[in-house]
Design a protein around this motif. Sequence first.
Motif, mmCIF file in Angstrom:
data_model
loop_
_atom_site.group_PDB
_atom_site.id
_atom_site.type_symbol
_atom_site.label_atom_id
_atom_site.label_comp_id
_atom_site.label_asym_id
_atom_site.label_seq_id
_atom_site.Cartn_x
_atom_site.Cartn_y
_atom_site.Cartn_z
ATOM 1 N N VAL A 1 -24.972 22.205 -11.157
ATOM 2 C CA VAL A 1 -26.176 21.603 -11.741
ATOM 3 C C VAL A 1 -26.540 22.293 -13.050
ATOM 4 C CG1 VAL A 1 -28.637 21.188 -11.399
ATOM 5 C CG2 VAL A 1 -27.054 20.819 -9.510
ATOM 6 N N VAL A 2 -26.328 23.593 -13.124
ATOM 7 C CA VAL A 2 -26.610 24.329 -14.355
ATOM 8 C C VAL A 2 -25.673 23.868 -15.469
ATOM 9 C CG1 VAL A 2 -26.599 26.606 -15.437
ATOM 10 C CG2 VAL A 2 -27.501 26.333 -13.121
ATOM 11 N N THR A 3 -24.398 23.708 -15.135
ATOM 12 C CA THR A 3 -23.440 23.196 -16.128
ATOM 13 C C THR A 3 -23.842 21.819 -16.612
ATOM 14 O OG1 THR A 3 -21.657 24.461 -15.081
ATOM 15 C CG2 THR A 3 -21.015 22.673 -16.550
ATOM 16 N N GLY A 4 -24.244 20.956 -15.688
ATOM 17 C CA GLY A 4 -24.681 19.615 -16.070
ATOM 18 C C GLY A 4 -25.907 19.652 -16.960
ATOM 19 N N GLY B 1 -22.036 17.727 -8.874
ATOM 20 C CA GLY B 1 -23.280 18.339 -9.352
ATOM 21 C C GLY B 1 -23.500 18.196 -10.846
ATOM 22 N N ALA B 2 -22.507 18.590 -11.645
ATOM 23 C CA ALA B 2 -22.654 18.504 -13.099
ATOM 24 C C ALA B 2 -22.730 17.059 -13.559
ATOM 25 C CB ALA B 2 -21.486 19.220 -13.781
ATOM 26 N N THR B 3 -21.962 16.200 -12.899
ATOM 27 C CA THR B 3 -21.927 14.791 -13.303
ATOM 28 C C THR B 3 -23.258 14.096 -13.060
ATOM 29 O OG1 THR B 3 -19.566 14.677 -12.805
ATOM 30 C CG2 THR B 3 -20.741 12.600 -12.944
ATOM 31 N N ILE B 4 -23.819 14.260 -11.879
ATOM 32 C CA ILE B 4 -25.061 13.544 -11.566
ATOM 33 C C ILE B 4 -26.233 14.087 -12.382
ATOM 34 C CG2 ILE B 4 -25.894 14.979 -9.656
ATOM 35 C CD1 ILE B 4 -26.503 12.338 -8.158
ATOM 36 N N THR B 5 -26.171 15.374 -12.764
ATOM 37 C CA THR B 5 -27.218 15.949 -13.601
ATOM 38 C C THR B 5 -27.133 15.437 -15.026
ATOM 39 O OG1 THR B 5 -27.147 17.974 -12.262
ATOM 40 C CG2 THR B 5 -28.252 18.113 -14.393
ATOM 41 N N PHE B 6 -25.916 15.268 -15.510
ATOM 42 C CA PHE B 6 -25.701 14.882 -16.905
ATOM 43 C C PHE B 6 -25.810 13.377 -17.119
ATOM 44 C CE2 PHE B 6 -22.404 14.753 -20.547
ATOM 45 C CZ PHE B 6 -23.412 14.761 -21.498
ATOM 46 N N VAL B 7 -25.226 12.595 -16.218
ATOM 47 C CA VAL B 7 -25.161 11.143 -16.455
ATOM 48 C C VAL B 7 -25.836 10.320 -15.363
ATOM 49 C CG1 VAL B 7 -23.057 11.346 -17.817
ATOM 50 C CG2 VAL B 7 -22.883 10.959 -15.346
#
Length: 231
Positions: free
Chosen positions: A62-65, A166-172
């Motif tokens: 999530v932090v990366t996203g 995690g990163a995907t759903i946070t970013f897009v």
Amino acid sequence: MTDWLGPEEWRAVALSLKVSIWATLVSLPLGLWVAYLLARKEFPGKQLLNGLVHLPLILPPVVTGYLLLASFGPQTGFGRLLESFGIVFAFRWTGAALAAGVMAFPLMVRAIRLSIEAVDQRLEQAAATLGASRIWVFATVTLPLILPGLTAGAILAFAKAMGEFGATITFVSNIPGQTQTVPSAIYAFLQVPGGEASAWRLVIVSIVIAMSALLLSEWLARRAANRVRAT
């Protein structure tokens, strides 16, 4: 499989494949270059580069996203600059590919780096003494020797990209048909009554793809080791 999966499930699988393939193909040249630098070169900041490469492995996804959103989001200066050239990442499948590529990058680099480090540099030196240029030595000696490791790294990156959440759903976000990959679809199905069957079907698809990728990667790694020992 098209009959077994419903339309929404199939869209999620197709989008995941699209995202993972693009994430792997676009990051592969950069991964090869970074792996070569870490394996063969000494330069100031090498350990810092190594740490940055592996940072997505230890940071919460999530932090990366969020960092990607803060860097490439539509409200940022860089995001607006890219948008002026028609390049948009936030809340698009291209952003999902970027997030997946970032999360998979460390696995790709590590596999390629180990393969480069296993190459006997005397073979490269012998080719150089015959008058071959550095680029020609890399293309005709180094690259064929590391090809199994290069392929294994790409396969591992593809498998990691398929499972990125995690990163995907946070970013897009999680937009059906636009950014909803298999992990996002599983999460969405589990939030609605009666969605467990669809979630289970996608879980099975994920397991099959992941296991196939791991088995192929292990086979290629063993092949690479045997090839190096034979030289």
